[in-house]
Design a protein around this motif. Structure first.
Motif, PDB file in Angstrom:
ATOM      1  N   GLN A 143       0.622   7.690  -6.222  1.00 45.49           N
ATOM      2  CA  GLN A 143      -0.560   8.505  -6.475  1.00 45.49           C
ATOM      3  C   GLN A 143      -0.525   9.872  -5.796  1.00 45.49           C
ATOM      4  O   GLN A 143      -1.252  10.771  -6.207  1.00 45.49           O
ATOM      5  N   PRO A 200       0.823  -1.220   0.000  1.00 46.47           N
ATOM      6  CA  PRO A 200       0.000   0.000   0.000  1.00 46.47           C
ATOM      7  C   PRO A 200       0.852   1.264   0.000  1.00 46.47           C
ATOM      8  O   PRO A 200       0.458   2.280  -0.577  1.00 46.47           O
ATOM      9  N   GLY A 246       6.700   5.341  -6.210  1.00 44.90           N
ATOM     10  CA  GLY A 246       6.515   4.009  -5.638  1.00 44.90           C
ATOM     11  C   GLY A 246       7.719   3.102  -5.769  1.00 44.90           C
ATOM     12  O   GLY A 246       7.803   2.080  -5.087  1.00 44.90           O
ATOM     13  N   SER A 294       0.009  -3.063 -11.802  1.00 45.75           N
ATOM     14  CA  SER A 294       0.586  -3.212 -10.468  1.00 45.75           C
ATOM     15  C   SER A 294       0.606  -4.672 -10.027  1.00 45.75           C
ATOM     16  O   SER A 294       1.631  -5.185  -9.562  1.00 45.75           O
ATOM     17  N   ASN A 317       1.788   2.113  -3.578  1.00 45.52           N
ATOM     18  CA  ASN A 317       0.624   2.627  -4.303  1.00 45.52           C
ATOM     19  C   ASN A 317       0.226   4.021  -3.826  1.00 45.52           C
ATOM     20  O   ASN A 317      -0.184   4.856  -4.624  1.00 45.52           O
ATOM     21  N   SER A 326      -1.779  -5.679  -3.932  1.00 44.89           N
ATOM     22  CA  SER A 326      -1.377  -4.688  -4.921  1.00 44.89           C
ATOM     23  C   SER A 326      -2.563  -4.280  -5.780  1.00 44.89           C
ATOM     24  O   SER A 326      -2.766  -3.095  -6.060  1.00 44.89           O
ATOM     25  N   SER A 361      -4.164  -0.359  -5.648  1.00 47.56           N
ATOM     26  CA  SER A 361      -3.794   0.408  -6.838  1.00 47.56           C
ATOM     27  C   SER A 361      -4.929   1.314  -7.290  1.00 47.56           C
ATOM     28  O   SER A 361      -6.100   1.008  -7.076  1.00 47.56           O
ATOM     29  N   LEU A 387      -4.329   1.401 -12.682  1.00 48.72           N
ATOM     30  CA  LEU A 387      -3.052   0.702 -12.507  1.00 48.72           C
ATOM     31  C   LEU A 387      -3.197  -0.706 -11.936  1.00 48.72           C
ATOM     32  O   LEU A 387      -2.194  -1.361 -11.667  1.00 48.72           O
ATOM     33  N   VAL A 388      -4.411  -1.187 -11.737  1.00 51.15           N
ATOM     34  CA  VAL A 388      -4.621  -2.476 -11.080  1.00 51.15           C
ATOM     35  C   VAL A 388      -3.886  -3.606 -11.791  1.00 51.15           C
ATOM     36  O   VAL A 388      -3.103  -4.333 -11.185  1.00 51.15           O
TER      37      VAL A 388
END
Length: 191
Positions: free
Chosen positions: A32, A25, A58, A104, A28, A92, A96, A100-101
């Motif tokens: 962001q 986390p 990140g 990532s 991520n 992840s 995300s 970006l899922v």
């Protein structure tokens, strides 16, 4: 009162596992929200990692995460490490940004698996060598997959690699301390 060696190793392993999980986390969040500037339209926040090189922020946690995964394996064993990788890929994806899922989760899963495949046979030659080599291979895989899937561009690849290498290098003194302490404990147990 001293803690028995096997209990101490397991406690350290769980601490490394918690730190490894926290990197996900954190990476991520950084990408962001934290950087010297954030690219428009949901692009990443970037930081300087060397003169003329920037990378999504990140990268710092990703580089550290690769080393921590090695330490989880060293203290808790291969199957704990495999479980940590699978759980980490799911985490992840959960942490995300929606855009970006896939990038990532895929980058995390494949880079950590490659790290495991390199670390496992090399650890017999020494913790520092194994962690350094496996982390470098893992961070390259992570950078290539993440950038291609997330942005369809390799614009940040040099910065990504350099940023992650910084964190691996920062971890080396800790790896040396752990190795030396383990060797002292091993010699004391043998006498």
């Amino acid at each position: 009162m001293t803690v028995p060696k096997d209990i101490q190793r397991r406690l350290e392993g769980f601490a490394f596992l918690a730190a490894f999980a926290a990197c996900i986390p954190a990476a991520n969040f950084l990408i962001q929200h934290v950087g010297t500037f954030c690219l428009p339209d949901g692009g990443p926040c970037v930081i300087p990692v060397a003169p003329g090189l920037t990378a999504p922020s990140g990268v710092l946690m990703v580089g550290l995460g690769l080393v921590l995964r090695d330490l989880v394996q060293r203290r808790l064993g291969l199957w704990w490490s495999v479980g940590a990788i699978l759980a980490g890929a799911a985490l992840s994806a959960c942490f995300s940004a929606p855009s970006l899922v896939l990038a990532s989760a895929a980058a995390f899963l494949f880079s950590e698996l490659v790290d495991l495949l390199v670390f496992t046979p090399l650890q017999k030659r020494g913790l520092v060598l194994a962690a350094l080599a496996s982390s470098v291979v893992g961070l390259i895989v992570d950078s290539l997959i993440f950038l291609q899937l997330a942005f369809g561009s390799m614009d940040f690849v040099a910065g990504q690699i350099v940023g992650k290498i910084w964190m691996v290098l920062v971890a080396i003194p800790v790896l040396i301390l752990l190795r030396n302490r383990d060797q002292r404990i091993g010699m004391a147990a043998a006498s």
